[in-house]
Design a protein around this motif. Structure first.
Motif: not given
Length: 392
Positions: A101, A104-105, A108, A315-316, A319, A322-323, A366
């Motif tokens: 990502f 932004t990835g 994060a 992107r939001r 990502t 990942i969070r 991804d």
């Protein structure tokens, strides 16, 4: 003809682990080939450049971007009498450390890793080629030459100390002289990166219809490129017209770098590669006038492409994967694949475990990250990203 200031494969500072050299390939060729055959390089095929990998077959991924960077780098290096194999090796490896990502990835993962030393894609690339690629019988990593490792670590300039923990950790056993500039070959790879994305992001933004051709034709440099196409090919088809203009834009960037580098190197008259490293400044760069114009083009891309609502929303959403995955694996390391469990068993504390988890997530593509999120958390992330794609 090889320039005096070029890195010479017969004078390499060697590899951390001594091995017999190839009969038919120079040490730098061998580095390049090992990078191409690495697992991390193959995974770049499904990693975000600007658009998330599954958003469209025609958009650049990290892999196609890296190939384009390598092509530019070889051209510039050849024109300057540098070692093209070393330049290409650094170019092909420069993005190996990117997580899924895109930036932004990375942001994060860096935030999640802040209590444990943070995350940096450049340092992660060094970690990959010196440790995480585990295919050889006698060592971890790819056992690349000092010159290639130096180029990966500091192609953008000297590294401020203390550096990221992964760089410091490797530098302690194999000193990469982080405080100096890199070779001319590595500097060329860095500028090739700038040239490639400055060109292809405009192309991808047009394809995504985030802005129009007429808007590009008003930007510095591009205005002249479109004007020349219109003069030579009046009434040209819309798609051919923009391709011809962007092709000329690409050429302007390459010729500017080569022209300024030739003048700079002629004035410096460096006797060897170390004179480039000790110059105290980047020797390979854009001219001030073109750099000013590029700054305006990048500002345009920032607002119209990188911060476009559709791009930001995608992107939001992704990502968030990942969070969610990071704390899940941290609390449940038994969910990691079998080949990672030996490292988990040897982890001395939470920081060591967190770094293993970060290594694993950073290596994901991804699509694998999205599918893993759906499998472990029962989420509808696949459907959500497909829905967003339909609205892009």
């Amino acid at each position: 003809m090889r320039a005096r200031y070029a890195c010479r494969p017969d004078r390499t500072r060697g590899r951390l682990h001594v091995e017999a050299e190839s009969t038919f390939r120079t040490p730098f060729q061998r580095d390049r080939d090992r990078i191409i055959h690495s697992s991390a390089f193959r995974r770049l095929k499904h990693k975000t450049q600007v658009f998330v990998e599954h958003e469209g077959d025609y958009f650049r991924t990290r892999l196609t971007h890296s190939i384009e960077v390598a092509q530019v780098a070889r051209t510039v290096a050849g024109a300057l009498g540098l070692d093209t194999e070393l330049t290409e090796a650094v170019a092909l490896a420069h993005d190996l450390g990117h997580p899924p990502f895109g930036h932004t990835g990375e942001e994060a993962l860096d935030e999640l890793m802040r209590p444990h030393g943070g995350f940096d894609h450049n340092a992660q690339a060094i970690r990959i080629v010196t440790s995480l690629e585990r295919h050889y019988a006698l060592w971890d990593g790819l056992n690349l030459t000092w010159e290639t490792l130096e180029g990966i670590a500091k192609h953008n300039g000297p590294v401020a100390r203390p550096a990221h923990w992964a760089l410091e950790e490797y530098n302690a056993v194999h000193d990469l002289a982080l405080e100096t500039h890199a070779s001319a070959e590595a500097q060329v790879a860095a500028l090739a990166d700038d040239i490639a994305y400055s060109h292809h992001d405009l192309h991808d933004g047009l394809r995504a219809e985030l802005f129009g051709t007429d808007e590009l034709a008003e930007l510095p440099v591009l205005h002249d490129c479109f004007a020349e196409v219109d003069r030579l090919h009046p009434g040209l088809n819309y798609y051919r017209r923009r391709h011809e203009a962007l092709r000329r834009f690409f050429g302007v960037l390459v010729e500017d770098v080569i022209g300024l580098a030739r003048r700079t190197l002629a004035e410096m008259d460096p006797p060897d590669a170390d004179a480039i490293r000790d110059a105290g400044r980047m020797v390979i760069r854009f001219s001030p006038a073109l750099w000013s114009d590029l700054s305006r083009i990048r500002a345009f891309l920032f607002h119209r492409m990188y911060r476009a609502p559709s791009v930001v929303e995608m992107r939001r959403t992704v990502t968030g994967v990942i969070r969610d995955l990071f704390p899940l694996f941290l609390a449940n390391p038994e969910e990691l694949p079998r080949q990672w469990r030996k490292d988990v068993a040897e982890a001395a504390d939470e920081t060591a475990l967190a770094r293993i988890v970060a290594d694993y997530i950073a290596g994901m593509t991804d699509r694998f990250a999205i599918e893993t999120h759906a499998r472990l958390l029962g989420s509808d992330m696949v459907d959500r990203t497909r829905a967003l794609r339909g609205h892009t």
